[in-house]
Design a protein around this motif. Sequence first.
Motif, PDB file in Angstrom:
ATOM      1  N   VAL A  31       5.639   6.367  10.598  1.00  0.00           N
ATOM      2  CA  VAL A  31       5.161   4.964  10.024  1.00  0.00           C
ATOM      3  C   VAL A  31       4.438   5.109   8.738  1.00  0.00           C
ATOM      4  O   VAL A  31       5.038   4.309   7.778  1.00  0.00           O
ATOM      5  N   ARG A  32       3.752   6.260   8.278  1.00  0.00           N
ATOM      6  CA  ARG A  32       3.302   6.294   7.046  1.00  0.00           C
ATOM      7  C   ARG A  32       4.162   6.821   6.074  1.00  0.00           C
ATOM      8  O   ARG A  32       4.107   6.543   5.006  1.00  0.00           O
ATOM      9  N   GLN A  33       5.126   7.132   6.638  1.00  0.00           N
ATOM     10  CA  GLN A  33       6.399   7.551   5.587  1.00  0.00           C
ATOM     11  C   GLN A  33       6.719   6.558   4.651  1.00  0.00           C
ATOM     12  O   GLN A  33       7.153   6.589   3.672  1.00  0.00           O
ATOM     13  N   ARG A  34       6.550   5.322   5.241  1.00  0.00           N
ATOM     14  CA  ARG A  34       7.006   4.221   4.600  1.00  0.00           C
ATOM     15  C   ARG A  34       6.208   3.733   3.409  1.00  0.00           C
ATOM     16  O   ARG A  34       6.170   3.069   2.459  1.00  0.00           O
ATOM     17  N   ILE A  35       4.779   4.101   3.261  1.00  0.00           N
ATOM     18  CA  ILE A  35       3.810   3.778   2.552  1.00  0.00           C
ATOM     19  C   ILE A  35       3.389   4.886   1.666  1.00  0.00           C
ATOM     20  O   ILE A  35       3.496   6.195   2.096  1.00  0.00           O
ATOM     21  N   THR A  36       2.922   4.655   0.316  1.00  0.00           N
ATOM     22  CA  THR A  36       2.429   5.636  -0.295  1.00  0.00           C
ATOM     23  C   THR A  36       1.506   4.895  -1.132  1.00  0.00           C
ATOM     24  O   THR A  36       1.526   3.749  -1.426  1.00  0.00           O
ATOM     25  N   MET A  37       0.552   5.766  -2.016  1.00  0.00           N
ATOM     26  CA  MET A  37      -0.692   5.261  -2.824  1.00  0.00           C
ATOM     27  C   MET A  37      -1.017   5.848  -4.014  1.00  0.00           C
ATOM     28  O   MET A  37      -0.562   6.880  -4.199  1.00  0.00           O
ATOM     29  N   VAL A  38      -1.458   4.990  -4.946  1.00  0.00           N
ATOM     30  CA  VAL A  38      -1.786   5.644  -6.275  1.00  0.00           C
ATOM     31  C   VAL A  38      -3.119   5.278  -6.221  1.00  0.00           C
ATOM     32  O   VAL A  38      -3.735   4.505  -6.168  1.00  0.00           O
ATOM     33  N   PHE A  39      -3.966   6.543  -6.806  1.00  0.00           N
ATOM     34  CA  PHE A  39      -5.468   6.163  -6.777  1.00  0.00           C
ATOM     35  C   PHE A  39      -6.065   6.022  -8.057  1.00  0.00           C
ATOM     36  O   PHE A  39      -5.663   6.401  -8.985  1.00  0.00           O
ATOM     37  N   GLN A  40      -7.299   5.762  -8.112  1.00  0.00           N
ATOM     38  CA  GLN A  40      -8.067   5.389  -9.168  1.00  0.00           C
ATOM     39  C   GLN A  40      -8.182   6.943  -9.999  1.00  0.00           C
ATOM     40  O   GLN A  40      -8.082   6.738 -11.250  1.00  0.00           O
ATOM     41  N   HIS A  41      -8.584   7.834  -9.295  1.00  0.00           N
ATOM     42  CA  HIS A  41      -8.744   9.075 -10.383  1.00  0.00           C
ATOM     43  C   HIS A  41      -7.655   9.995 -10.128  1.00  0.00           C
ATOM     44  O   HIS A  41      -7.534  11.272  -9.982  1.00  0.00           O
ATOM     45  N   ASP A  75      10.353   7.216  -2.514  1.00  0.00           N
ATOM     46  CA  ASP A  75      11.008   5.966  -2.005  1.00  0.00           C
ATOM     47  C   ASP A  75      10.103   5.017  -1.004  1.00  0.00           C
ATOM     48  O   ASP A  75      10.649   4.837   0.156  1.00  0.00           O
ATOM     49  N   PRO A  76       8.976   4.770  -1.214  1.00  0.00           N
ATOM     50  CA  PRO A  76       8.205   3.935  -0.404  1.00  0.00           C
ATOM     51  C   PRO A  76       8.799   2.410  -0.312  1.00  0.00           C
ATOM     52  O   PRO A  76       9.303   1.963  -1.244  1.00  0.00           O
ATOM     53  N   ASP A  77       8.623   2.075   0.789  1.00  0.00           N
ATOM     54  CA  ASP A  77       8.686   0.598   1.049  1.00  0.00           C
ATOM     55  C   ASP A  77       7.444  -0.312   0.776  1.00  0.00           C
ATOM     56  O   ASP A  77       7.359  -1.263   0.316  1.00  0.00           O
ATOM     57  N   VAL A  78       6.323   0.322   0.722  1.00  0.00           N
ATOM     58  CA  VAL A  78       5.089   0.049   0.433  1.00  0.00           C
ATOM     59  C   VAL A  78       4.320   0.542  -0.411  1.00  0.00           C
ATOM     60  O   VAL A  78       4.350   1.924  -0.294  1.00  0.00           O
ATOM     61  N   LEU A  79       3.950  -0.034  -1.568  1.00  0.00           N
ATOM     62  CA  LEU A  79       2.989   0.906  -2.719  1.00  0.00           C
ATOM     63  C   LEU A  79       1.760   0.296  -2.816  1.00  0.00           C
ATOM     64  O   LEU A  79       1.603  -0.883  -3.091  1.00  0.00           O
ATOM     65  N   LEU A  80       0.896   1.191  -2.581  1.00  0.00           N
ATOM     66  CA  LEU A  80      -0.590   0.737  -2.710  1.00  0.00           C
ATOM     67  C   LEU A  80      -1.198   1.295  -4.003  1.00  0.00           C
ATOM     68  O   LEU A  80      -1.048   2.427  -4.436  1.00  0.00           O
ATOM     69  N   LEU A  81      -1.853   0.193  -4.702  1.00  0.00           N
ATOM     70  CA  LEU A  81      -2.323   0.395  -5.909  1.00  0.00           C
ATOM     71  C   LEU A  81      -3.946   0.451  -6.003  1.00  0.00           C
ATOM     72  O   LEU A  81      -4.366  -0.878  -5.703  1.00  0.00           O
TER      73      LEU A  81
END
Lengths: 227, 259
Positions: free
Chosen positions: B90-100, B169-175
């Motif tokens: 499930v996590r494969q579809r999601i990724t994140m860009v971090f503050q630091h 290639d994320p379906d969901v991008l977390l910023l």
Amino acid sequence: MSAGLMAYIWEGLGVTLMLTVFGALLGLVFAFIAGLGRSSNRKVVRGAAMVYTEIFRGFPSLVLLFALIFILPQFGYQLNTLFAGILALALNIGAYAAEVVRGAVKSVPPGQLEAAVALNFTPMQRLRKVVLPQAVVAMIPPFSNNLIELLKATSLVSLVYISDLTFAAQLVRASTGETTLVFLGLLVGYGLIALVLTTIMRLLERLAARRLGRQVPTGLFARKEAV
Amino acid sequence: MTGEDFITFEGVHKAFGKNVVLDDLSFSVKSGERVTLIGPSGSGKTTILRMLMTLTRPDRGVIGVDGDYLYHEKRGDELLPASEAHIRKVRQRITMVFQHFNLFPNMKVLRNVTEAPIHVLGKSKDEARERGKELLEMVGLGDKLNAHPSQLSGGQQQRVAIARALAVDPDVLLLDEVTSALDPEIAAEVLDVLRDIAKTTDTTMLCVTHAMKFARDVSHRVLMFNEGGIIEDGSPEKLFNEPEHERTQAFLRSVIDET
């Protein structure tokens, strides 16, 4: 000094170097198993790693050596004397170095692991690709200390009749009576080996740091700056 | 942007010690929707992103991603705690860009971007490098492929981090407050890159930010958080121009922000 005595010294030097190198390699294996084991998810692994580290850090190398060589045979296990020497030294130095491994792994910022999770690396990939390459840079300077400790501890094996450099020097002293000269020479000898080892470790440190895009000052006497 | 509910939070609760960060929260996000989470610090916005990224586990409640549960597996009618394999799927579809930023200092810029596509997605080296170069070109760093992250400025590092996130290639991008650690001028450059991405992709985005103008420009929807819950939920026009809730009005007055 006769050529025969000189041959003893060279052989002894070879044995000392062998004990140091193989002791270090085997110790490194123990250190990584125990050091990484201490941050394992499994309680059993964590416990075993802690027991090893705490117990073997407390044992004097010499006593450990006597135990492997004189006590183990009574239970029917006769180790090759040289291997027993390497094993005793490695068990001891490995326990110290395990703490180095543990500390270095903990020093990698948590954000690095989080980024590795965000890219969906497996736990093994997180360790191999992200944590260890960074942790290793922090391990090298304390490992350098461990290595010198190991080198010095190798002289203990002369007490169980392994013909290392110290043992050879004792032979030369006994047959020539040149106590002052022999012991001074021995000090210089160990000092030079230590210097070579330190230089090699500094080189490794620089290589590892460069992979992280950091600079470490060159030369043995360079002032260390925060990187 | 008329998808089904893509991300769902149902009764999600989280406390750190006695401090309740999320209090039985339920909300959903549709596929392709760009949602900005605003609110005072400590109101649980970042915790939501971290839960979606599996960096923080909820104490209670379920989180769904496109029909699958993130922390649970369905066996018949039962919901069981998910295996590591299920979470990874499930996590494969999601990724994140971090503050630091969190670039890997042991890898050069291009390898930061290609490592996951090659070793997680199983792309070929050539394909990953091609795509990596393309993405780095897009964020304006086509000339830094072989630089070490430590040789880059903060704004450049964050742009690499954005390229790295898009490369899987994320379906969901977390910023997560991606410009909070940057100078205003540099922050603006990074936000411009993100504006372009928002315009050209249909990636679902959840964005925690204090850059209100950016939020207004790119989001379809803004959620106002306070004390562990959502107190206002609406279009950026509605929420920024005529906020209903008194707390929202006070918060917006306090955030003087030109970016």
